[in-house]
Design a protein around this motif. Structure first.
Motif, short mmCIF file in Angstrom:
data_model
loop_
_atom_site.label_atom_id
_atom_site.label_comp_id
_atom_site.label_asym_id
_atom_site.label_seq_id
_atom_site.Cartn_x
_atom_site.Cartn_y
_atom_site.Cartn_z
N VAL A 56 0.85 -1.19 0.00
CA VAL A 56 0.00 0.00 0.00
C VAL A 56 0.89 1.25 0.00
O VAL A 56 2.08 1.20 0.35
N SER A 57 0.30 2.35 -0.42
CA SER A 57 0.96 3.65 -0.34
C SER A 57 0.46 4.37 0.90
O SER A 57 -0.74 4.38 1.18
N ARG A 90 2.37 19.75 6.75
CA ARG A 90 3.57 19.11 6.21
C ARG A 90 3.20 17.70 5.81
O ARG A 90 2.69 16.93 6.61
N ARG A 91 3.46 17.38 4.57
CA ARG A 91 3.03 16.09 4.04
C ARG A 91 4.23 15.15 3.86
O ARG A 91 5.33 15.57 3.56
N LEU A 175 8.75 8.08 -4.51
CA LEU A 175 8.50 9.47 -4.92
C LEU A 175 7.04 9.71 -5.26
O LEU A 175 6.71 10.55 -6.10
N GLY A 176 6.14 8.96 -4.61
CA GLY A 176 4.72 9.11 -4.87
C GLY A 176 4.21 8.31 -6.04
O GLY A 176 3.02 8.38 -6.37
N ALA A 211 12.84 7.90 -1.77
CA ALA A 211 11.89 8.47 -0.82
C ALA A 211 10.48 7.97 -1.16
O ALA A 211 10.05 8.02 -2.31
N GLY A 212 9.79 7.46 -0.15
CA GLY A 212 8.47 6.87 -0.37
C GLY A 212 8.51 5.35 -0.38
O GLY A 212 7.47 4.70 -0.22
N ASN A 213 9.70 4.76 -0.57
CA ASN A 213 9.82 3.30 -0.55
C ASN A 213 9.84 2.74 0.86
O ASN A 213 9.60 1.54 1.06
#
Length: 364
Positions: A56-57, A90-91, A175-176, A211-213
Motif C-alpha cells: 500500500v501507499s 507538512r506532508r 517518490l509518490g 523516498a516513499g519506498n
C-alpha cells in the motif's frame, strides 16, 4: 574360449550402442548431464503480481506552526512579520505491507512518527484512514490498522537464508509513484553499525529504494517478503546502490509482539558494547569479544559487578563473536532470564550472572 570372448564383446558393443542411443535421444534421463542450477527467469512478473496487491501507499499530514518570516527574504517583510506565526500542513509519504486480511499493515516507524493523519491507498484504488497499533523505535517498525476486511495478504519468508548475490525486488510508493518495482541483488546480510536504529541486522541491497519506498516490500523471485525497506544512503554521501531492509525474521518477531502485547518485549542489561579482538598468547590466535564501553548506573550489568573495559567472551556458554550479536542475543532473551557471562578483566577470567529486565522505553 575364443567364442566366449567374441560373445561377450558382441554384447558389450550392443550395450554401448543402446546406451549411446538413450543419451542421444533422451539426455534428461542421465542425471549427470542435467544442469545443477536453474536458468534465470526471463521475467519476475509472477513474483510482483503475487505481492504487489498487498503493498500500500502511505500518506501522512502533520500541522506545523512556524514563524511567517521563515521563508521571507525581504528584510522589510521580515521585520513586519517576525512575530507572527502560521500553521501549515507538512506532508509525507511512504509504503506499507498488508500482513492480515482484517487490516493490519506493516510499515517503518519513521514514516508515521509524530504525524496527525495517516491515509493508506490500496492496490484497487480504495483509500482509508489508518490508526497506529504500535511501534518499535529499536527496529524502526510500526503496525497500522485500517477498518477494511478481505484484503490481500503478503507472505513473509519462512527463514533468512538470503545470500549475497540473490535476486531481490523492491515494491513501494517511490517518490509518490505507487507500486514502483525495482530490481537488484542482496549485497550483504547482517549489516550493523549504521547508526540507523538501536538493533541493526539489515539486509543490504542495490535495488533502488527512493523516498516513499520506506515500509515497502523487498521480495524474492517467489514473491515472498524477505524484508521491509527501511533506508538508503543518498548520493550526497557519494553512495550509489546502497540500501537497507529489515529482515523477515525481525519483522515477524516484532509484529507478533506488537499484536500480542502492544509493545515489543525485549530484555535489557544496561550496558553498551564495542567489538574487540584478544590475542591469546598460549595459542598465538585472536579471540573475538565485546568490550563494555559504558554501564548504566543501577542497571542489571551494574548490579552484576561489570565495569567499563571488561571484555565479554561468552554468553550462556556461547562464544561472543561480536558486540552486535551479543546485543541481539540479550534483546531476544526473555526479561527475567539469568544470563551467564564469562568476563576478562585485566589478567583475570571470571564468570558472573546478569538478571535481564524489560527494556525501559526508548527515546526517539
Amino acid at each position: 574360449m575364443t567364442r566366449i570372448i567374441q560373445f561377450a564383446a558382441r554384447f558389450a558393443v550392443i550395450g554401448l550402442a543402446v546406451a549411446f542411443a538413450i543419451v542421444w535421444f533422451w539426455p534428461h534421463l542421465l542425471p549427470a548431464w542435467q544442469q545443477q542450477t536453474e536458468p534465470a527467469p526471463a521475467t519476475y512478473a509472477d513474483a510482483v503480481n503475487r505481492t504487489a496487491p498487498a503493498v500500500v501507499s502511505v500518506y501522512t499530514r502533520t500541522l506545523v506552526t512556524e514563524p511567517m518570516s521563515e521563508n521571507i527574504t525581504d528584510p522589510l517583510f521580515q521585520a513586519l512579520y517576525r512575530d507572527r506565526m502560521v500553521t501549515r500542513p507538512r506532508r509525507g509519504l511512504g509504503s506499507g505491507v498488508i500482513v492480515s486480511s482484517d487490516g493490519l499493515i506493516l510499515t517503518t516507524r519513521h514514516v508515521i512518527s509524530e504525524v496527525d493523519d495517516i491515509l493508506v491507498a490500496l492496490w484497487d484504488g480504495r483509500v482509508a484512514e489508518a490508526s497506529i497499533v504500535g511501534s518499535d523505535p529499536g527496529t524502526d517498525l510500526a503496525l497500522l490498522r485500517v477498518e477494511l476486511n478481505d484484503l490481500p495478504v503478503a507472505t513473509l519468508a519462512d527463514d533468512d537464508d538470503l545470500r549475497a548475490g540473490d535476486v531481490v525486488l523492491a515494491i513501494g510508493n517511490a517518490l509518490g509513484l505507487s507500486h514502483t518495482v525495482t530490481m537488484g541483488i542482496v549485497s550483504a546480510t547482517g549489516r550493523g553499525h549504521l547508526s540507523l536504529t538501536s538493533y541493526e541486522d539489515f539486509i543490504q541491497t542495490d535495488a533502488a529504494i527512493n523516498a516513499g519506498n520506506s515500509g515497502g516490500a523487498l521480495i524474492n523471485p517467489d514473491g515472498e517478503v524477505v524484508g521491509i525497506n527501511s533506508a538508503s544512503m543518498g548520493q550526497e554521501t557519494g553512495a550509489q546502490g546502497i540500501s537497507f531492509a529489515i529482515p523477515a525474521s525481525v519483522v515477524r518477531r516484532v509484529s507478533n509482539q506488537i499484536i500480542d502485547y502492544g509493545q515489543v518485549t525485549r530484555a535489557w542489561a544496561g550496558m553498551e558494547l564495542s567489538d574487540v579482538s584478544l590475542r591469546l598468547a598460549s595459542e598465538n590466535t585472536f579471540q573475538p569479544g565485546a568490550r563494555v564501553s559504558r554501564i548504566h548506573r543501577g542497571s542489571p550489568a551494574w548490579d552484576a559487578g561489570l565495569e567499563g573495559g571488561d571484555v565479554l567472551i561468552s554468553a550462556d556458554g556461547q562464544p561472543v563473536s561480536s558486540a552486535r550479536e551479543l546485543m541481539q542475543q540479550i534483546a531476544n532473551s526473555a526479561p527475567g532470564h539469568e544470563m551467564e557471562l564469562q568476563v576478562i578483566r585485566g589478567n583475570q577470567l571470571f564468570t558472573t550472572s546478569v538478571h535481564l529486565v524489560q527494556q525501559p522505553p526508548m527515546q526517539d
